[in-house]
Write a protein that holds these residues in place. Structure first.
Motif, PDB file in Angstrom:
ATOM      1  N   GLY A 139       0.830  -1.179  -0.027  1.00 45.62           N
ATOM      2  CA  GLY A 139       0.072  -0.019   0.082  1.00 45.62           C
ATOM      3  C   GLY A 139       0.960   1.265  -0.048  1.00 45.62           C
ATOM      4  N   ILE A 140       0.358   2.442  -0.777  1.00 48.53           N
ATOM      5  CA  ILE A 140       1.074   3.726  -0.636  1.00 48.53           C
ATOM      6  C   ILE A 140       0.349   4.663   0.120  1.00 48.53           C
ATOM      7  N   SER A 141       0.653   5.428   0.653  1.00 49.21           N
ATOM      8  CA  SER A 141       0.124   6.787   1.267  1.00 49.21           C
ATOM      9  C   SER A 141       1.042   7.881   0.885  1.00 49.21           C
ATOM     10  N   TRP A 142       0.511   8.876   0.167  1.00 54.36           N
ATOM     11  CA  TRP A 142       1.190   9.821   0.074  1.00 54.36           C
ATOM     12  C   TRP A 142       0.527  11.308   0.656  1.00 54.36           C
ATOM     13  N   THR A 190      -3.185   4.069  -1.940  1.00 53.10           N
ATOM     14  CA  THR A 190      -3.645   2.699  -2.617  1.00 53.10           C
ATOM     15  C   THR A 190      -3.428   1.638  -1.580  1.00 53.10           C
ATOM     16  N   ALA A 191      -4.329   0.835  -1.452  1.00 51.58           N
ATOM     17  CA  ALA A 191      -4.365  -0.260  -0.783  1.00 51.58           C
ATOM     18  C   ALA A 191      -3.486  -1.169  -1.146  1.00 51.58           C
ATOM     19  N   TYR A 192      -2.955  -2.095  -0.216  1.00 48.70           N
ATOM     20  CA  TYR A 192      -2.207  -3.444  -0.248  1.00 48.70           C
ATOM     21  C   TYR A 192      -2.952  -4.095  -1.617  1.00 48.70           C
ATOM     22  N   VAL A 193      -2.008  -4.666  -2.642  1.00 49.19           N
ATOM     23  CA  VAL A 193      -2.838  -5.539  -3.544  1.00 49.19           C
ATOM     24  C   VAL A 193      -1.947  -6.831  -3.322  1.00 49.19           C
ATOM     25  N   PRO A 194      -2.451  -8.069  -2.920  1.00 47.22           N
ATOM     26  CA  PRO A 194      -1.949  -9.202  -3.093  1.00 47.22           C
ATOM     27  C   PRO A 194      -1.723  -9.945  -4.192  1.00 47.22           C
ATOM     28  N   ALA A 243      -1.737  -1.798   9.416  1.00 47.48           N
ATOM     29  CA  ALA A 243      -0.677  -1.299  10.007  1.00 47.48           C
ATOM     30  C   ALA A 243      -0.477   0.134   9.332  1.00 47.48           C
ATOM     31  N   MET A 244      -0.844   0.297   8.083  1.00 49.66           N
ATOM     32  CA  MET A 244      -0.619   1.413   7.321  1.00 49.66           C
ATOM     33  C   MET A 244      -1.840   2.456   7.968  1.00 49.66           C
ATOM     34  N   ALA A 245      -2.871   2.114   8.182  1.00 51.20           N
ATOM     35  CA  ALA A 245      -4.000   3.050   8.548  1.00 51.20           C
ATOM     36  C   ALA A 245      -3.414   3.438  10.000  1.00 51.20           C
ATOM     37  N   ARG A 246      -2.911   2.582  10.991  1.00 48.73           N
ATOM     38  CA  ARG A 246      -2.384   2.856  12.276  1.00 48.73           C
ATOM     39  C   ARG A 246      -1.202   3.936  12.194  1.00 48.73           C
ATOM     40  N   ALA A 247      -0.507   3.608  11.282  1.00 47.13           N
ATOM     41  CA  ALA A 247       0.683   4.686  10.995  1.00 47.13           C
ATOM     42  C   ALA A 247       0.460   6.122  10.578  1.00 47.13           C
ATOM     43  N   GLY A 267       8.922  -0.974  14.836  1.00 49.31           N
ATOM     44  CA  GLY A 267       8.569  -2.374  14.536  1.00 49.31           C
ATOM     45  C   GLY A 267       6.941  -2.492  14.823  1.00 49.31           C
ATOM     46  N   GLU A 268       6.228  -1.234  15.396  1.00 50.02           N
ATOM     47  CA  GLU A 268       4.791  -1.289  15.629  1.00 50.02           C
ATOM     48  C   GLU A 268       3.923  -1.218  14.420  1.00 50.02           C
ATOM     49  N   TYR A 269       4.672  -0.912  13.088  1.00 47.78           N
ATOM     50  CA  TYR A 269       3.914  -0.502  12.120  1.00 47.78           C
ATOM     51  C   TYR A 269       3.933  -1.829  10.946  1.00 47.78           C
ATOM     52  N   GLY A 270       4.334  -2.911  11.342  1.00 52.51           N
ATOM     53  CA  GLY A 270       4.781  -3.859  10.580  1.00 52.51           C
ATOM     54  C   GLY A 270       5.933  -3.597   9.557  1.00 52.51           C
TER      55      GLY A 270
END
Lengths: 424, 424
Positions: free
Chosen positions: A222-225, A337-341, A305-309, A266-269
Motif C-alpha cells: 500500500g502507498i500513502s502520499w 492505494t491499498a495493498y494488492v496481494p 498497520a498502514m492506517a495505524r501509522a 516495529g509497531e507498524y509492520g
C-alpha cells in the motif's frame, strides 16, 4: 546446473537486448548529471508515439494482431487453438519519466514480444491465446495519475476522467491521444484475461542483496502520499529569543525524525517512510523559517498497520501544534492505494518455471506501483522481478540490468506464459 | 512623569520622522508580497548614491563639514570649543537589503543629524567635536562582507581587500565607488574618537516583550555561520528497505533536532541556533534524498560556550557519519565573529540619559551585527536600541517603529552625545 525441464523455453538473449537498446534510442537524450545517455519518453509525446509505432511494428512482424483501445492501450494477440478461451495477458508500459533508463516497463513489453517470437520459431501452439499489452501513462508524470491506462482498462477509473486530465501546458489526454493517432476504436474495458503476468526490473536492491536474479512478486504494498505544510513565523536568527520562535523548519525536522522512529519501532509492520521533498521559506541563513513544506511517502503491505501509522502521524502533528504556539500544520492527501496481494497460484507457476530453468529466486513485495496491481482486479495476477545493478537505481539513466539478467527473467516469463496458456 | 534634568535635550520628532520618510523614498519599490512600500538601496547602487547625496545635503544644511574617505564612508563634523579634542562619533548606515524598511541604519544616521540640528537651534556648544558617520556596505548583501566600511575604518580589514570585492555581476567595490563619485580623498583609517554611540532599531521582540521603548545594548553576541552538506544515496521510497538507506534528509533533520536540544539543555549559556536554509536533492516525493544542504547560524554572548557548542556539533556530525554507513558530512565555515562587549561607562551614560528623560529601559544584547562592533575596537562604544512593532521584524517592508519611539530613542542619543562631548 540441472537440465531444463522439457516444457521450458529459452528466448534469444541478443534479440531481446537489441530491441531494448533500439527502443531506448527513441526519446534518447544526453544526461548532463550522469554523463550517460538517458530516455525521455513522457506519455503521448511525439517520442512516446514514435516508440509506440516501433512496438506495433515489432508486434506485427511477430504475427500479432494489434488493436488499440480508447485509452491508447495497445494489445497484440497471438491466437491459441481455442480462440474462445480467455487469453493469458502479459505486458507493461513504454512511457517513461523525464530522466529514465532503458528498462523500466520496456522489459515487460519487449519481453512479451520476444516470448511470442520464440514460440513461433519453435512452432509451439498454445491452447489459450497470448496477448501482449502496452498500457498508457503508467508513470503518471505527464497527466498526474499513475497506472492510468491499466486502471481504466480494469474499470477503477473512467474513460471520461482519464480523457479530461491535463498536462502542465493545459493539453488534455484526450486531445493528445487524437493528436498522436492513438485514440483507438477498441473498447477500453478489458475482458477478464485468464491470467496476467508482468516481467519488470526490481527498481530496488533486494535481489542483489540476496544474490539472486529472479524475484517472485507477492503483491504491491500500500502507498500513502501526503503533503504537510507547516506555518510558523519568520524571525531574525540573532535577535529572537528561542522561546519566542515558531520555527517551521524545526517542526519539519521533528516530523522526519519521528517517522524514522515509527519505522524503527516495529509497531507498524513493514512500514517504510520517506520524506523526499522538503523546502523551507524564506530559506535564508539568518531567518527562522516561516514555512516548511514536506511530503511523506508511506508504504506498507498491511493495510491495518498502514492506517495505524497514518493515524499516529496525524496525532503527532496535532501534538506539535499544541506544544508550539504559533505553529499551524495542514496536510493534503496526494495519493493512496491499498495493498494488492498477487495470486498464489500464479506465483507458484512462476517459481516452478524459475526452478525448472535452474534459476535461484526469492519471493518479495513490490515497493513501487505497477500496471499489474490494476489488472489484478480482473484476473489472477503476479509479477517477475529482474535484478538491477547499482542498488537497483531506476528513474535515472544509471538504471541498468545486464543482458543476462534480462534474458533469464524473460525465460521465466516465457515458460510461465506457456504453462498458463496450456491450462484448461 | 518627572521634569527632565537640565542638561537633557529633546529633538524635533516631526522633523526626524520627515527625514526618515523622505530618505525611504529613495530606492522605494512596491513590495508584492506585503502590499507595502519597501526600500531597495543596496550599497553603491544608483539608489544608494542618491541617498548619500541627500544625506550630505542635510548634513551641509545643518552646518556640518563633510568628508568622504576612500571607502566611501561619510563623516559630518560639528566643531567643539576644543578642536584638538577627540570627537564623539555617532552614526550608522543607509545601505539596505533588497527588501527593506525605512529604519534599519537610517535611524542612526538621521538621528545623528537631528541631534546636530537641535544643538544648533538651542545654541549649545560642546567641548568636543561631534561627528555623524555613514558607513559603506553595512548589510554585506551586495559585496558579501557585512560591516565592511566600518571594519576598514577600524583597521580590521584592508582597503585593498574591500576594493577588490565583487558583486554578482563581477563589478568591484572599488569601481562602484568611483562610478558613484564616492571614492573620497580622506584617509580611511579613523583617528580614534573619544566615544562612539549608535542608535538603531532593535530588530527583535525583546523591548516590546518587556514593555519598554529603550534598550541599552551591552554588546554584540558572537556569530558562527556554517554550511553543512550531507551526502547520502538516492533510493526508491518504495523498493529500498530502511536498513539499506543512506538518507541525507533524515541526517539533516537529526542535526536540526539536536541543535534545538543543545539550546534547551542550557549547557551552552545563551546559545541561539537557527537552521534557516535547508534543501534536499533530488527533492522528489518518492526518492530518498541523496544530498541535503543546511546552514547553521549560532549566536552566543560567551565565546567559550560558543566554542563548546561548535565542538559538540562537530562531534555529533562525526557520530552521524559513523552510525550511518553511506553518509558523509562536510562543513564549510561561512562567517564567525567573537562576542563584542560594549563599554560599561558609555552604557551608564546612556542609561542615565534615559532615566533623566523619564524613559523606561532595559539592558540587552544585540543579536544582529552592527557597525558599532567594529568601531568598538577604536574607542569606548555602546548602542541605543529603539523598539520595533510586529515582533521587531526587519529586513522587510513591514519593519516599523513609531514616530514617538524613534524620537525618544534620538532624545536619549542627543543627551548622551551632549554629555560625552562635554567630558574632559
Amino acid at each position: 546446473m540441472t537440465n531444463p525441464a522439457p516444457d521450458t523455453i529459452t528466448v534469444d538473449a541478443d534479440r531481446l537486448w537489441r530491441s531494448l537498446m533500439d527502443l531506448a534510442e527513441i526519446g534518447a537524450y544526453d544526461d548532463e548529471r550522469t554523463g550517460l545517455r538517458g530516455v525521455n519518453r513522457l506519455a503521448l509525446t511525439d517520442a512516446d508515439a514514435a516508440g509506440r509505432r516501433q512496438v506495433i511494428a515489432w508486434m506485427e512482424d511477430a504475427g500479432l494482431a494489434v488493436r488499440v483501445d480508447r485509452m491508447g492501450n495497445i494489445y497484440g494477440r497471438r491466437e491459441g487453438t481455442d480462440p474462445t478461451a480467455a487469453p493469458v495477458l502479459t505486458g507493461s508500459h513504454i512511457d517513461s519519466v523525464a530522466t529514465a533508463g532503458a528498462f523500466d516497463g520496456c522489459l515487460g513489453v519487449l519481453g512479451g514480444i520476444e516470448v511470442v517470437r520464440t514460440l513461433d520459431e519453435r512452432g509451439i501452439v498454445t491452447r489459450r491465446p497470448i496477448e501482449v499489452g502496452v498500457f498508457t501513462e503508467e508513470e503518471g508524470v505527464r497527466f498526474g495519475t499513475d497506472m492510468l491506462g491499466s486502471a481504466v482498462a480494469a474499470g477503477r477509473l473512467t474513460l471520461g476522467y482519464a480523457h479530461g486530465l491535463t498536462d502542465r501546458d493545459g493539453r488534455t489526454l484526450g486531445d493528445e491521444l487524437a493528436r498522436t493517432g492513438f485514440d483507438g476504436p477498441a473498447d477500453v474495458r478489458l475482458d477478464p484475461p485468464y491470467a496476467y503476468v508482468e516481467c519488470h526490473i526490481e527498481q530496488g536492491p533486494v535481489l542483489a542483496e540476496n544474490g539472486v536474479g529472479i524475484g517472485v512478486v507477492t503483491g504491491v504494498q500500500g502507498i500513502s502520499w501526503q503533503e504537510i505544510t507547516v506555518h510558523g513565523r519568520a524571525a531574525h536568527a540573532g535577535t529572537t529569543p528561542t522561546r519566542l520562535r515558531a520555527d517551521a523548519g524545526l517542526a519539519a525536522a521533528e516530523i522526519i525524525v519521528r517517522l524514522r522512529a515509527m519505522v524503527d519501532s516495529g509497531e507498524y509492520g513493514e512500514l517504510r517512510a520517506t520524506v523526499g521533498h522538503l523546502t523551507v521559506h524564506p530559506d535564508l541563513t539568518n531567518i527562522v523559517p516561516a514555512r516548511a513544506e514536506l511530503t511523506v511517502d508511506l508504504r506498507n503491505p498491511d493495510d491495518a498497520a498502514m492506517a495505524r501509522a497514518e493515524e499516529d502521524l496525524s496525532a503527532f502533528l496535532r501534538e506539535l501544534e499544541d506544544a508550539r504556539p504559533g505553529l499551524t500544520l495542514s496536510t493534503r492527501r496526494m495519493a493512496g492505494t491499498a495493498y494488492v496481494p498477487f495470486d498464489e497460484t500464479v506465483q507458484k507457476v512462476i517459481a516452478g518455471a524459475a526452478d525448472d530453468h535452474g534459476l535461484a529466486h526469492i519471493s518479495l513485495l513490490s515497493g513501487a506501483g505497477h500496471d499489474a496491481q490494476e489488472i489484478a482486479a480482473l484476473c489472477p495476477t503476479a509479477m517477475i522481478f529482474v535484478r538491477g545493478e547499482h542498488d537497483g537505481i531506476s528513474h535515472n539513466p544509471r538504471e541498468y540490468s545486464t543482458p543476462e539478467a534480462c534474458a533469464r527473467g524473460v525465460d521465466v516469463l516465457a515458460t510461465t506464459l506457456l504453462r498458463l496458456a496450456d491450462q484448461d
